[in-house]
Design a protein around this motif. Structure first.
Motif, PDB file in Angstrom:
ATOM      1  N   SER A 278       0.817  -1.217   0.000  1.00  0.00           N
ATOM      2  CA  SER A 278       0.000   0.000   0.000  1.00  0.00           C
ATOM      3  C   SER A 278       0.850   1.266   0.000  1.00  0.00           C
ATOM      4  O   SER A 278       2.062   1.235   0.225  1.00  0.00           O
ATOM      5  N   GLN A 279       0.168   2.405  -0.188  1.00  0.00           N
ATOM      6  CA  GLN A 279       0.839   3.700  -0.068  1.00  0.00           C
ATOM      7  C   GLN A 279       1.418   3.876   1.329  1.00  0.00           C
ATOM      8  O   GLN A 279       2.536   4.372   1.491  1.00  0.00           O
ATOM      9  N   ALA A 280       0.670   3.451   2.333  1.00  0.00           N
ATOM     10  CA  ALA A 280       1.135   3.607   3.718  1.00  0.00           C
ATOM     11  C   ALA A 280       2.381   2.766   3.980  1.00  0.00           C
ATOM     12  O   ALA A 280       3.279   3.188   4.733  1.00  0.00           O
ATOM     13  N   PHE A 281       2.459   1.576   3.383  1.00  0.00           N
ATOM     14  CA  PHE A 281       3.643   0.732   3.537  1.00  0.00           C
ATOM     15  C   PHE A 281       4.887   1.482   3.074  1.00  0.00           C
ATOM     16  O   PHE A 281       5.922   1.492   3.752  1.00  0.00           O
TER      17      PHE A 281
ATOM     18  N   ARG B  87       5.081   4.848   2.529  1.00  0.00           N
ATOM     19  CA  ARG B  87       5.221   6.105   3.273  1.00  0.00           C
ATOM     20  C   ARG B  87       5.922   5.887   4.604  1.00  0.00           C
ATOM     21  O   ARG B  87       6.760   6.696   5.023  1.00  0.00           O
ATOM     22  N   GLU B  88       5.598   4.785   5.251  1.00  0.00           N
ATOM     23  CA  GLU B  88       6.209   4.470   6.546  1.00  0.00           C
ATOM     24  C   GLU B  88       7.536   3.726   6.412  1.00  0.00           C
ATOM     25  O   GLU B  88       8.119   3.330   7.418  1.00  0.00           O
TER      26      GLU B  88
ATOM     27  N   CYS C  77      -8.245  -6.838   3.019  1.00  0.00           N
ATOM     28  CA  CYS C  77      -7.403  -5.900   3.777  1.00  0.00           C
ATOM     29  C   CYS C  77      -7.828  -4.475   3.448  1.00  0.00           C
ATOM     30  O   CYS C  77      -8.089  -4.151   2.285  1.00  0.00           O
TER      31      CYS C  77
ATOM     32  N   THR D 136      -6.227  -1.832   3.100  1.00  0.00           N
ATOM     33  CA  THR D 136      -5.339  -1.070   2.226  1.00  0.00           C
ATOM     34  C   THR D 136      -4.958  -1.826   0.958  1.00  0.00           C
ATOM     35  O   THR D 136      -4.041  -1.419   0.239  1.00  0.00           O
TER      36      THR D 136
ATOM     37  N   SER E 178      -4.551  -3.541   8.452  1.00  0.00           N
ATOM     38  CA  SER E 178      -3.124  -3.549   8.142  1.00  0.00           C
ATOM     39  C   SER E 178      -2.746  -2.477   7.139  1.00  0.00           C
ATOM     40  O   SER E 178      -3.541  -2.095   6.280  1.00  0.00           O
ATOM     41  N   THR E 179      -1.497  -2.022   7.201  1.00  0.00           N
ATOM     42  CA  THR E 179      -0.951  -1.102   6.202  1.00  0.00           C
ATOM     43  C   THR E 179      -0.167  -1.848   5.126  1.00  0.00           C
ATOM     44  O   THR E 179       0.421  -1.215   4.241  1.00  0.00           O
ATOM     45  N   TRP E 180      -0.159  -3.160   5.161  1.00  0.00           N
ATOM     46  CA  TRP E 180       0.641  -3.953   4.234  1.00  0.00           C
ATOM     47  C   TRP E 180      -0.033  -4.154   2.878  1.00  0.00           C
ATOM     48  O   TRP E 180       0.538  -4.785   1.998  1.00  0.00           O
TER      49      TRP E 180
END
Length: 353
Positions: A215-218, A220-221, A291, A293, A321-323
Protein backbone atom coordinates in the motif's frame (compact mmCIF):
# COMPACT_ATOMS: atom_id res chain seq x y z
CA UNK A 1 11.01 -32.64 -7.67
CA UNK A 2 12.68 -30.14 -5.33
CA UNK A 3 9.79 -29.51 -2.99
CA UNK A 4 8.70 -33.13 -2.71
CA UNK A 5 5.28 -32.58 -4.25
CA UNK A 6 3.25 -35.25 -6.03
CA UNK A 7 1.63 -35.38 -9.46
CA UNK A 8 -1.92 -36.40 -10.33
CA UNK A 9 -2.34 -37.15 -14.04
CA UNK A 10 -5.52 -35.91 -15.69
CA UNK A 11 -5.00 -37.12 -19.24
CA UNK A 12 -6.23 -34.94 -22.09
CA UNK A 13 -8.15 -32.38 -20.04
CA UNK A 14 -11.07 -30.62 -21.68
CA UNK A 15 -11.26 -26.97 -20.66
CA UNK A 16 -14.33 -24.79 -20.27
CA UNK A 17 -13.41 -23.11 -23.56
CA UNK A 18 -13.61 -26.44 -25.39
CA UNK A 19 -9.83 -26.54 -25.87
CA UNK A 20 -7.84 -29.56 -24.74
CA UNK A 21 -4.85 -29.44 -22.42
CA UNK A 22 -3.01 -32.59 -23.52
CA UNK A 23 -1.45 -34.91 -20.97
CA UNK A 24 -2.49 -32.53 -18.20
CA UNK A 25 -1.43 -32.98 -14.62
CA UNK A 26 -1.90 -31.24 -11.32
CA UNK A 27 0.86 -30.94 -8.74
CA UNK A 28 -0.07 -31.12 -5.08
CA UNK A 29 1.21 -31.70 -1.58
CA UNK A 30 -0.54 -32.89 1.56
CA UNK A 31 -0.07 -32.44 5.28
CA UNK A 32 -1.61 -34.62 7.97
CA UNK A 33 -3.60 -37.84 8.15
CA UNK A 34 -5.91 -38.66 5.20
CA UNK A 35 -8.54 -39.80 7.71
CA UNK A 36 -8.76 -36.32 9.26
CA UNK A 37 -11.23 -33.67 8.04
CA UNK A 38 -9.87 -32.32 4.76
CA UNK A 39 -9.04 -28.74 3.81
CA UNK A 40 -8.13 -27.56 0.30
CA UNK A 41 -5.71 -24.62 0.25
CA UNK A 42 -4.81 -23.67 -3.38
CA UNK A 43 -1.75 -21.72 -4.49
CA UNK A 44 -1.73 -18.05 -5.56
CA UNK A 45 -0.35 -16.06 -8.52
CA UNK A 46 3.18 -17.29 -9.24
CA UNK A 47 3.30 -19.13 -5.91
CA UNK A 48 4.78 -22.60 -5.60
CA UNK A 49 3.28 -25.23 -3.32
CA UNK A 50 5.82 -24.58 -0.55
CA UNK A 51 4.87 -20.88 -0.58
CA UNK A 52 1.62 -21.84 1.17
CA UNK A 53 3.34 -23.54 4.11
CA UNK A 54 3.53 -20.41 6.31
CA UNK A 55 -0.12 -20.82 7.38
CA UNK A 56 0.29 -24.51 8.30
CA UNK A 57 1.76 -25.90 11.52
CA UNK A 58 1.09 -27.34 14.94
CA UNK A 59 0.95 -23.77 16.26
CA UNK A 60 -1.59 -22.74 13.60
CA UNK A 61 -5.29 -23.34 13.02
CA UNK A 62 -4.35 -25.36 9.93
CA UNK A 63 -2.80 -28.00 12.17
CA UNK A 64 -1.79 -31.26 10.43
CA UNK A 65 -2.58 -33.12 13.64
CA UNK A 66 -6.25 -32.12 13.22
CA UNK A 67 -6.72 -31.72 9.47
CA UNK A 68 -5.67 -33.30 6.19
CA UNK A 69 -4.48 -30.25 4.25
CA UNK A 70 -4.24 -30.44 0.46
CA UNK A 71 -2.32 -27.79 -1.50
CA UNK A 72 -3.03 -28.02 -5.25
CA UNK A 73 -1.00 -25.88 -7.65
CA UNK A 74 -2.49 -23.64 -10.31
CA UNK A 75 -2.07 -24.49 -13.96
CA UNK A 76 0.79 -22.26 -15.08
CA UNK A 77 2.65 -22.10 -11.77
CA UNK A 78 5.50 -24.25 -13.12
CA UNK A 79 4.59 -27.35 -11.09
CA UNK A 80 1.16 -28.23 -12.46
CA UNK A 81 0.84 -28.25 -16.26
CA UNK A 82 2.48 -25.03 -17.49
CA UNK A 83 4.17 -23.66 -20.60
CA UNK A 84 7.55 -24.32 -18.93
CA UNK A 85 6.89 -28.05 -18.58
CA UNK A 86 4.59 -28.50 -21.60
CA UNK A 87 5.79 -30.56 -24.61
CA UNK A 88 8.50 -28.55 -26.32
CA UNK A 89 7.38 -26.22 -29.08
CA UNK A 90 3.65 -26.66 -28.59
CA UNK A 91 1.15 -23.95 -27.65
CA UNK A 92 -0.51 -23.83 -24.24
CA UNK A 93 -4.27 -23.23 -24.03
CA UNK A 94 -6.00 -20.62 -21.87
CA UNK A 95 -7.07 -21.86 -18.43
CA UNK A 96 -9.61 -20.37 -16.06
CA UNK A 97 -10.48 -20.84 -12.42
CA UNK A 98 -13.19 -23.24 -13.57
CA UNK A 99 -10.60 -25.49 -15.22
CA UNK A 100 -8.32 -25.41 -12.20
CA UNK A 101 -11.02 -26.22 -9.68
CA UNK A 102 -12.52 -28.99 -11.79
CA UNK A 103 -9.04 -30.54 -11.89
CA UNK A 104 -8.68 -30.11 -8.13
CA UNK A 105 -12.05 -31.77 -7.58
CA UNK A 106 -10.84 -34.69 -9.70
CA UNK A 107 -7.72 -34.93 -7.54
CA UNK A 108 -9.71 -34.80 -4.30
CA UNK A 109 -12.49 -37.22 -5.27
CA UNK A 110 -10.94 -39.64 -7.76
CA UNK A 111 -7.39 -39.87 -6.45
CA UNK A 112 -7.57 -39.00 -2.75
CA UNK A 113 -11.05 -40.57 -2.38
CA UNK A 114 -12.46 -37.69 -0.35
CA UNK A 115 -16.21 -37.13 -0.55
CA UNK A 116 -16.50 -33.98 1.57
CA UNK A 117 -14.28 -31.11 2.70
CA UNK A 118 -14.22 -29.36 6.01
CA UNK A 119 -13.09 -26.14 4.33
CA UNK A 120 -11.54 -24.41 1.35
CA UNK A 121 -9.34 -21.37 1.94
CA UNK A 122 -6.81 -19.29 0.03
CA UNK A 123 -5.05 -15.98 -0.48
CA UNK A 124 -5.38 -13.81 -3.61
CA UNK A 125 -5.88 -16.17 -6.58
CA UNK A 126 -6.31 -18.84 -3.92
CA UNK A 127 -9.36 -16.86 -2.76
CA UNK A 128 -10.66 -16.81 -6.32
CA UNK A 129 -10.36 -20.59 -6.41
CA UNK A 130 -12.11 -20.76 -3.04
CA UNK A 131 -15.12 -18.94 -4.48
CA UNK A 132 -14.98 -21.18 -7.54
CA UNK A 133 -15.14 -24.28 -5.32
CA UNK A 134 -18.06 -22.85 -3.33
CA UNK A 135 -20.12 -22.10 -6.45
CA UNK A 136 -19.19 -25.18 -8.52
CA UNK A 137 -19.60 -27.68 -5.68
CA UNK A 138 -21.76 -25.87 -3.10
CA UNK A 139 -22.56 -28.99 -1.04
CA UNK A 140 -18.97 -30.26 -0.97
CA UNK A 141 -17.59 -28.20 1.93
CA UNK A 142 -18.75 -26.82 5.28
CA UNK A 143 -16.71 -23.61 5.35
CA UNK A 144 -14.83 -21.22 3.08
CA UNK A 145 -12.31 -18.55 4.04
CA UNK A 146 -11.22 -16.45 1.05
CA UNK A 147 -8.74 -13.77 2.10
CA UNK A 148 -7.47 -10.80 0.08
CA UNK A 149 -9.18 -12.03 -3.08
CA UNK A 150 -12.43 -11.90 -5.01
CA UNK A 151 -15.21 -13.94 -6.53
CA UNK A 152 -15.01 -11.78 -9.65
CA UNK A 153 -11.99 -9.83 -10.87
CA UNK A 154 -13.00 -6.16 -10.88
CA UNK A 155 -12.43 -3.86 -13.84
CA UNK A 156 -9.85 -1.88 -11.86
CA UNK A 157 -8.01 -5.11 -11.08
CA UNK A 158 -8.17 -6.06 -14.77
CA UNK A 159 -6.48 -2.74 -15.62
CA UNK A 160 -3.63 -3.57 -13.24
CA UNK A 161 -3.24 -7.02 -14.79
CA UNK A 162 -3.42 -5.56 -18.29
CA UNK A 163 -0.42 -3.35 -17.45
CA UNK A 164 1.55 -6.41 -16.37
CA UNK A 165 0.61 -8.34 -19.51
CA UNK A 166 1.45 -5.42 -21.79
CA UNK A 167 4.80 -4.92 -20.02
CA UNK A 168 5.90 -8.49 -20.72
CA UNK A 169 4.64 -8.52 -24.30
CA UNK A 170 6.30 -5.17 -25.11
CA UNK A 171 9.69 -6.86 -24.79
CA UNK A 172 8.61 -9.19 -27.61
CA UNK A 173 7.37 -6.18 -29.64
CA UNK A 174 3.90 -7.65 -29.36
CA UNK A 175 0.92 -5.49 -28.34
CA UNK A 176 -1.54 -6.79 -25.79
CA UNK A 177 -4.42 -8.70 -27.43
CA UNK A 178 -6.75 -6.77 -25.13
CA UNK A 179 -8.35 -7.04 -21.72
CA UNK A 180 -9.34 -10.62 -20.83
CA UNK A 181 -7.95 -11.89 -24.13
CA UNK A 182 -5.31 -14.56 -23.86
CA UNK A 183 -1.70 -13.61 -24.57
CA UNK A 184 -1.03 -17.19 -25.60
CA UNK A 185 0.22 -18.12 -29.06
CA UNK A 186 -2.96 -19.93 -30.13
CA UNK A 187 -2.12 -22.61 -32.65
CA UNK A 188 1.31 -21.11 -33.30
CA UNK A 189 4.46 -22.58 -31.70
CA UNK A 190 5.35 -21.45 -28.22
CA UNK A 191 7.33 -18.21 -27.96
CA UNK A 192 10.97 -18.44 -27.02
CA UNK A 193 12.63 -15.74 -24.93
CA UNK A 194 16.25 -14.69 -25.27
CA UNK A 195 18.25 -14.13 -22.12
CA UNK A 196 18.06 -10.36 -22.67
CA UNK A 197 14.29 -10.39 -23.27
CA UNK A 198 13.77 -12.51 -20.19
CA UNK A 199 15.94 -10.22 -18.06
CA UNK A 200 14.46 -6.93 -19.26
CA UNK A 201 10.87 -8.17 -19.34
CA UNK A 202 10.84 -9.73 -15.89
CA UNK A 203 12.68 -6.85 -14.21
CA UNK A 204 10.13 -4.45 -15.71
CA UNK A 205 7.30 -6.74 -14.64
CA UNK A 206 8.57 -6.69 -11.04
CA UNK A 207 8.78 -2.90 -10.97
CA UNK A 208 5.22 -2.50 -12.23
CA UNK A 209 3.99 -4.97 -9.62
CA UNK A 210 5.85 -3.08 -6.87
CA UNK A 211 3.36 -0.22 -6.98
CA UNK A 212 0.44 -2.56 -6.34
CA UNK A 213 1.50 -5.35 -4.00
CA UNK A 214 2.03 -3.05 -1.01
CA UNK A 215 0.00 0.00 0.00
CA UNK A 216 0.84 3.70 -0.07
CA UNK A 217 1.13 3.61 3.72
CA UNK A 218 3.64 0.73 3.54
CA UNK A 219 5.94 2.88 1.41
CA UNK A 220 5.22 6.11 3.27
CA UNK A 221 6.21 4.47 6.55
CA UNK A 222 9.26 2.87 4.89
CA UNK A 223 8.34 -0.55 6.16
CA UNK A 224 10.64 -2.08 3.56
CA UNK A 225 13.54 -0.85 5.70
CA UNK A 226 12.23 -2.36 8.93
CA UNK A 227 10.99 -5.69 7.60
CA UNK A 228 13.16 -6.37 4.54
CA UNK A 229 16.36 -4.62 5.65
CA UNK A 230 16.60 -2.54 2.49
CA UNK A 231 18.50 0.72 2.89
CA UNK A 232 16.34 2.60 0.38
CA UNK A 233 13.54 2.21 -2.15
CA UNK A 234 15.79 1.28 -5.05
CA UNK A 235 17.39 -1.59 -3.15
CA UNK A 236 13.89 -2.85 -2.27
CA UNK A 237 12.83 -2.72 -5.92
CA UNK A 238 15.90 -4.70 -6.90
CA UNK A 239 16.29 -7.20 -4.06
CA UNK A 240 12.60 -7.92 -3.48
CA UNK A 241 10.59 -7.21 -6.62
CA UNK A 242 13.10 -7.82 -9.39
CA UNK A 243 14.49 -10.90 -7.66
CA UNK A 244 10.98 -12.33 -7.30
CA UNK A 245 10.11 -11.66 -10.94
CA UNK A 246 13.39 -13.04 -12.29
CA UNK A 247 12.65 -16.38 -10.62
CA UNK A 248 9.59 -16.84 -12.87
CA UNK A 249 8.96 -17.97 -16.43
CA UNK A 250 7.31 -15.23 -18.52
CA UNK A 251 5.00 -17.61 -20.38
CA UNK A 252 3.86 -19.15 -17.09
CA UNK A 253 3.07 -15.66 -15.80
CA UNK A 254 1.00 -14.89 -18.90
CA UNK A 255 -1.07 -18.05 -18.39
CA UNK A 256 -1.79 -17.17 -14.76
CA UNK A 257 -2.50 -13.53 -15.63
CA UNK A 258 -5.22 -14.70 -17.99
CA UNK A 259 -6.70 -16.98 -15.32
CA UNK A 260 -6.80 -14.08 -12.89
CA UNK A 261 -7.98 -11.43 -15.35
CA UNK A 262 -10.97 -13.55 -16.43
CA UNK A 263 -11.87 -14.67 -12.89
CA UNK A 264 -15.65 -14.72 -12.39
CA UNK A 265 -17.32 -17.64 -10.61
CA UNK A 266 -20.69 -16.71 -12.14
CA UNK A 267 -19.45 -17.68 -15.62
CA UNK A 268 -20.72 -21.25 -15.37
CA UNK A 269 -24.04 -23.07 -15.26
CA UNK A 270 -26.48 -22.55 -13.64
CA UNK A 271 -25.54 -18.91 -13.03
CA UNK A 272 -24.59 -18.01 -16.62
CA UNK A 273 -23.10 -14.65 -15.68
CA UNK A 274 -25.60 -13.74 -12.95
CA UNK A 275 -23.22 -12.71 -10.17
CA UNK A 276 -25.90 -12.25 -7.51
CA UNK A 277 -27.24 -15.71 -8.26
CA UNK A 278 -23.75 -17.18 -7.94
CA UNK A 279 -23.25 -15.58 -4.53
CA UNK A 280 -26.67 -16.82 -3.44
CA UNK A 281 -25.65 -20.31 -4.58
CA UNK A 282 -22.95 -20.51 -1.90
CA UNK A 283 -24.08 -22.83 0.90
CA UNK A 284 -20.88 -23.11 2.93
CA UNK A 285 -20.51 -20.66 5.79
CA UNK A 286 -18.15 -17.97 4.56
CA UNK A 287 -15.64 -15.79 6.37
CA UNK A 288 -14.45 -13.16 3.89
CA UNK A 289 -11.27 -11.31 4.86
CA UNK A 290 -10.09 -8.38 2.71
CA UNK A 291 -7.40 -5.90 3.78
CA UNK A 292 -8.36 -2.25 4.27
CA UNK A 293 -5.34 -1.07 2.23
CA UNK A 294 -5.38 -3.68 -0.56
CA UNK A 295 -5.10 -1.79 -3.84
CA UNK A 296 -6.70 -4.40 -6.09
CA UNK A 297 -8.99 -6.41 -3.79
CA UNK A 298 -10.53 -3.58 -1.70
CA UNK A 299 -13.03 -4.25 1.11
CA UNK A 300 -15.80 -2.58 -0.90
CA UNK A 301 -15.74 -5.47 -3.39
CA UNK A 302 -15.88 -8.01 -0.56
CA UNK A 303 -18.86 -6.17 0.94
CA UNK A 304 -20.74 -6.65 -2.34
CA UNK A 305 -19.96 -10.37 -2.29
CA UNK A 306 -21.13 -10.89 1.28
CA UNK A 307 -24.23 -8.71 0.82
CA UNK A 308 -25.32 -10.87 -2.11
CA UNK A 309 -24.98 -14.13 -0.18
CA UNK A 310 -28.04 -15.67 1.43
CA UNK A 311 -28.81 -14.39 4.91
CA UNK A 312 -26.59 -15.96 7.55
CA UNK A 313 -24.07 -17.42 5.08
CA UNK A 314 -21.36 -14.77 4.83
CA UNK A 315 -19.46 -12.63 7.29
CA UNK A 316 -16.95 -9.88 6.56
CA UNK A 317 -13.95 -8.90 8.63
CA UNK A 318 -11.14 -6.60 7.50
CA UNK A 319 -7.38 -6.86 8.04
CA UNK A 320 -6.46 -3.67 9.94
CA UNK A 321 -3.12 -3.55 8.14
CA UNK A 322 -0.95 -1.10 6.20
CA UNK A 323 0.64 -3.95 4.23
CA UNK A 324 -1.91 -3.83 1.42
CA UNK A 325 -2.36 -7.06 -0.51
CA UNK A 326 0.67 -8.57 1.23
CA UNK A 327 -1.21 -8.57 4.54
CA UNK A 328 -2.75 -11.85 3.38
CA UNK A 329 0.53 -13.58 2.60
CA UNK A 330 3.01 -15.05 2.13
CA UNK A 331 3.74 -14.66 5.82
CA UNK A 332 6.13 -11.69 5.79
CA UNK A 333 4.02 -9.66 8.26
CA UNK A 334 3.95 -11.49 11.58
CA UNK A 335 1.16 -9.34 13.01
CA UNK A 336 -1.07 -10.04 10.03
CA UNK A 337 -0.35 -13.77 10.20
CA UNK A 338 -1.44 -13.77 13.86
CA UNK A 339 -4.57 -11.77 13.05
CA UNK A 340 -5.53 -14.09 10.19
CA UNK A 341 -4.87 -17.28 12.12
CA UNK A 342 -6.92 -16.03 15.09
CA UNK A 343 -9.87 -15.17 12.82
CA UNK A 344 -9.76 -18.59 11.16
CA UNK A 345 -9.52 -20.32 14.56
CA UNK A 346 -12.52 -18.39 15.87
CA UNK A 347 -14.53 -19.17 12.73
CA UNK A 348 -13.72 -22.88 12.83
CA UNK A 349 -14.60 -23.08 16.52
CA UNK A 350 -17.87 -21.26 15.94
CA UNK A 351 -18.84 -23.86 13.37
CA UNK A 352 -17.89 -27.04 15.12
CA UNK A 353 -14.11 -27.56 15.01
Amino acid sequence: MGEGYKIHKLGDWELQSGEILPDAFIAYSTYGNPRSPAIVYPTWFSGSISDNSWLIGEDKTLDPRKYFIIIPALFGNGQSSSPSNHPSGSSFPSCGFYDNVRAQHNLVTRHLRISHLRAVTGWSMGAGQTYQWATMYPDFMDLIVPFCGAAKTSMHNQVFLESLKATLLAVKKTPSPGNCNSAGTGQNPRRTWTEEENNVGLRSFGRVYAGWGFSQAFYRERLFVKYFRCKDLESFLVSFWEEWALSKDPENLLVMLHTWQTGDCSQQAPYNGDFEMAMQGIKAKALVLPCRTDLYFPPEDSEIEVTNMMEGVGRLDVFPSTWGHWAGGPGDSGEDVEWLDAKVAEFFAEHGQ
